[in-house]
Design a protein around this motif. Structure first.
Motif, mmCIF file in Angstrom:
data_model
loop_
_atom_site.group_PDB
_atom_site.id
_atom_site.type_symbol
_atom_site.label_atom_id
_atom_site.label_comp_id
_atom_site.label_asym_id
_atom_site.label_seq_id
_atom_site.Cartn_x
_atom_site.Cartn_y
_atom_site.Cartn_z
ATOM 1 N N GLU A 109 -18.281 16.029 30.285
ATOM 2 C CA GLU A 109 -17.190 15.907 29.319
ATOM 3 C C GLU A 109 -17.719 15.566 27.927
ATOM 4 O OE1 GLU A 109 -17.189 14.681 32.321
ATOM 5 O OE2 GLU A 109 -15.229 14.912 33.273
ATOM 6 N N LYS A 110 -18.758 14.732 27.872
ATOM 7 C CA LYS A 110 -19.353 14.386 26.581
ATOM 8 C C LYS A 110 -19.940 15.623 25.909
ATOM 9 C CE LYS A 110 -20.519 9.614 27.814
ATOM 10 N NZ LYS A 110 -21.622 8.687 28.185
ATOM 11 N N VAL A 111 -20.650 16.434 26.685
ATOM 12 C CA VAL A 111 -21.231 17.653 26.117
ATOM 13 C C VAL A 111 -20.115 18.620 25.706
ATOM 14 C CG1 VAL A 111 -22.757 19.610 26.522
ATOM 15 C CG2 VAL A 111 -23.331 17.378 27.475
ATOM 16 N N LEU A 112 -19.083 18.727 26.518
ATOM 17 C CA LEU A 112 -17.955 19.618 26.207
ATOM 18 C C LEU A 112 -17.190 19.172 24.969
ATOM 19 C CD1 LEU A 112 -16.659 20.269 29.829
ATOM 20 C CD2 LEU A 112 -17.486 22.026 28.242
ATOM 21 N N SER A 113 -17.287 17.904 24.614
ATOM 22 C CA SER A 113 -16.627 17.424 23.391
ATOM 23 C C SER A 113 -17.352 17.898 22.139
ATOM 24 C CB SER A 113 -16.550 15.892 23.393
ATOM 25 O OG SER A 113 -17.822 15.303 23.151
ATOM 26 N N VAL A 114 -18.570 18.404 22.321
ATOM 27 C CA VAL A 114 -19.390 18.837 21.191
ATOM 28 C C VAL A 114 -19.625 20.344 21.201
ATOM 29 C CG1 VAL A 114 -21.653 18.614 20.078
ATOM 30 C CG2 VAL A 114 -20.545 16.596 21.090
ATOM 31 N N LEU A 115 -19.877 20.913 22.398
ATOM 32 C CA LEU A 115 -20.244 22.322 22.521
ATOM 33 C C LEU A 115 -19.150 23.116 23.215
ATOM 34 C CD1 LEU A 115 -23.955 21.919 23.707
ATOM 35 C CD2 LEU A 115 -23.075 22.033 21.359
ATOM 36 N N ASP A 116 -19.084 24.396 22.923
ATOM 37 C CA ASP A 116 -18.117 25.283 23.569
ATOM 38 C C ASP A 116 -18.402 25.356 25.072
ATOM 39 O OD1 ASP A 116 -17.152 28.094 24.542
ATOM 40 O OD2 ASP A 116 -16.148 27.812 22.609
ATOM 41 N N LYS A 117 -17.352 25.444 25.856
ATOM 42 C CA LYS A 117 -17.488 25.454 27.317
ATOM 43 C C LYS A 117 -18.316 26.627 27.828
ATOM 44 C CE LYS A 117 -13.051 27.811 28.080
ATOM 45 N NZ LYS A 117 -11.711 27.711 28.712
ATOM 46 N N LYS A 118 -18.453 27.690 27.022
ATOM 47 C CA LYS A 118 -19.252 28.839 27.455
ATOM 48 C C LYS A 118 -20.728 28.490 27.605
ATOM 49 C CE LYS A 118 -20.217 30.789 22.860
ATOM 50 N NZ LYS A 118 -20.016 31.952 21.966
ATOM 51 N N HIS A 119 -21.137 27.348 27.010
ATOM 52 C CA HIS A 119 -22.544 26.934 27.086
ATOM 53 C C HIS A 119 -22.811 25.909 28.184
ATOM 54 C CE1 HIS A 119 -23.665 29.060 23.478
ATOM 55 N NE2 HIS A 119 -22.735 28.451 22.779
ATOM 56 N N VAL A 120 -21.779 25.293 28.738
ATOM 57 C CA VAL A 120 -21.964 24.045 29.485
ATOM 58 C C VAL A 120 -21.780 24.215 30.990
ATOM 59 C CG1 VAL A 120 -21.232 21.642 29.700
ATOM 60 C CG2 VAL A 120 -21.142 22.778 27.458
ATOM 61 N N LEU A 121 -22.727 23.684 31.736
ATOM 62 C CA LEU A 121 -22.607 23.493 33.175
ATOM 63 C C LEU A 121 -22.657 21.996 33.465
ATOM 64 C CD1 LEU A 121 -25.087 26.173 34.632
ATOM 65 C CD2 LEU A 121 -22.608 26.369 34.387
ATOM 66 N N GLY A 122 -22.016 21.583 34.550
ATOM 67 C CA GLY A 122 -22.174 20.216 35.016
ATOM 68 C C GLY A 122 -23.450 20.107 35.835
ATOM 69 N N GLY A 123 -24.037 18.926 35.844
ATOM 70 C CA GLY A 123 -25.268 18.779 36.606
ATOM 71 C C GLY A 123 -25.605 17.334 36.920
ATOM 72 N N LEU A 124 -26.535 17.173 37.832
ATOM 73 C CA LEU A 124 -27.063 15.860 38.201
ATOM 74 C C LEU A 124 -28.416 16.081 38.852
ATOM 75 C CD1 LEU A 124 -26.722 15.103 41.617
ATOM 76 C CD2 LEU A 124 -24.451 15.813 40.907
ATOM 77 N N CYS A 125 -29.167 15.004 38.988
ATOM 78 C CA CYS A 125 -30.443 15.111 39.685
ATOM 79 C C CYS A 125 -30.615 13.926 40.609
ATOM 80 C CB CYS A 125 -31.611 15.206 38.712
ATOM 81 S SG CYS A 125 -31.898 13.704 37.749
ATOM 82 N N LYS A 126 -31.496 14.097 41.581
ATOM 83 C CA LYS A 126 -31.818 13.049 42.540
ATOM 84 C C LYS A 126 -33.334 12.874 42.541
ATOM 85 C CE LYS A 126 -27.913 14.581 45.388
ATOM 86 N NZ LYS A 126 -27.488 15.119 46.723
ATOM 87 N N ILE A 127 -33.767 11.718 42.069
ATOM 88 C CA ILE A 127 -35.203 11.480 41.965
ATOM 89 C C ILE A 127 -35.458 10.018 41.641
ATOM 90 C CG2 ILE A 127 -35.276 12.014 39.490
ATOM 91 C CD1 ILE A 127 -38.031 13.269 39.913
ATOM 92 N N TYR A 128 -36.570 9.485 42.107
ATOM 93 C CA TYR A 128 -37.076 8.198 41.638
ATOM 94 C C TYR A 128 -38.314 8.505 40.795
ATOM 95 C CZ TYR A 128 -34.206 5.490 44.933
ATOM 96 O OH TYR A 128 -33.164 4.917 45.617
#
Length: 307
Positions: A109-128
């Protein structure tokens, strides 16, 4: 494909390093002594799955030196996401893909508040992982994985485009059918162990084996579940039980990065974790007494770190 990594800490350093080490074109946007070491010697990744040194296409602290990107991974801390999204605007082509990978529930949502939705995917990572020394990343736990998906749950061609980059890099990656469910599931785990870990100064294993702190972990997760469901996220009914079982399977001596930041006097993601749940609970009329207690106890330390 040109991949740009914004933030070369434990997350950006590991995944950016893996992409670069597979022979793909990668630019690392870093700073300070960490950047200087990468420019002189390359990026060294010490991993439980094998060490390597990679020399990215470019390592810089100046976005004006970066070529247009096909894929941008934002790997900063949660409170830096909006600034990072603003920073990458000059790098965007018509079909550039931007994925935030840091911890937290609302980074897309933070990225979408700045960039057009055509550029944005949601994501996460799992790592230590963490910065071990300037120019050196340490990966010390968990099978690294990136999970990503469209915020509207659609299955698009560009998801396969991203997957091909990650597959070639050689780390686990999954296209999500509901990225918000996956984001909130990861968020429930990390927010639950981070705040209480900082408050108790205990490892995940120590907190889980103690009956009292294990109960507090469960209560913390339950409040997060209630807030997520109230926000319309389709969280499965058994998610708290699953997260508690997952916590129980973590390496006994492991700690979360936010816990380490708080205890070492650095600015942390406390406001984006327990603080986020407290604030969202107020908006939704949901009581969050355990998260409120944890957040309130740690907030003075956070304020001091940010002075």
């Amino acid at each position: 494909m040109h991949t740009v990594i914004i933030g070369v800490g434990g997350v950006g350093g590991y995944f950016g390093g893996k992409i670069s080490n597979s022979g793909q074109k990668v630019t690392l946007v870093a700073r300070g002594k960490h950047l200087e070491a990468i420019q002189k010697k390359g990026l060294q990744v010490n991993s439980i799955h094998g060490d390597f040194v990679t020399h990215p296409y470019i390592a810089t602290d100046d976005i004006q030196n970066v070529e247009k990107a096909d894929l941008i991974l934002i790997c900063t801390k949660s409170w830096q996401v909006i600034q990072a999204a603003e920073q990458v605007k000059p790098l965007l082509k018509e079909d550039t893909i931007v994925i935030p990978l840091q911890n937290g529930a609302d980074n897309a949502e933070k990225v979408l508040s700045v960039l057009d939705k055509k550029h944005v995917l949601g994501g996460l990572c799992k790592i230590y992982s963490k910065i071990e020394a300037p120019g050196v990343i340490s990966h010390f736990g968990h099978q690294p994985e990136v999970v990503f998906g469209e915020t509207d749950k659609s299955l698009t061609d560009r998801l396969q485009k991203v997957k091909s980059v990650f597959d070639k890099a050689g780390f686990n990656n999954t296209i999500s059918k509901d990225i918000y469910v996956d984001i909130w599931s990861k968020f429930m785990f990390i927010a639950t162990v981070s705040g209480l870990g900082a408050l108790t100064k205990a490892t995940i294993g120590e907190m889980y084996e103690n009956e009292g702190t294990r109960k507090i972990l469960e209560q913390t997760a339950t409040e997060i579940y209630e807030v997520g469901v109230s926000k319309g996220v389709a969280l499965p009914k058994d998610l708290v039980d699953r997260i508690m079982a997952f916590i129980g399977k973590q390496p006994y001596d492991s700690t979360a990065s936010t816990q380490r930041d708080i205890l070492e006097g650095r600015p942390s993601e406390l406001d984006n974790f327990n603080g986020f749940i407290v604030n969202e609970g107020k908006k939704l009329g949901i009581q969050t007494p355990v998260n409120t207690f944890i957040y309130s106890c740690l907030q003075p330390m956070e304020a001091k770190a940010r002075q």
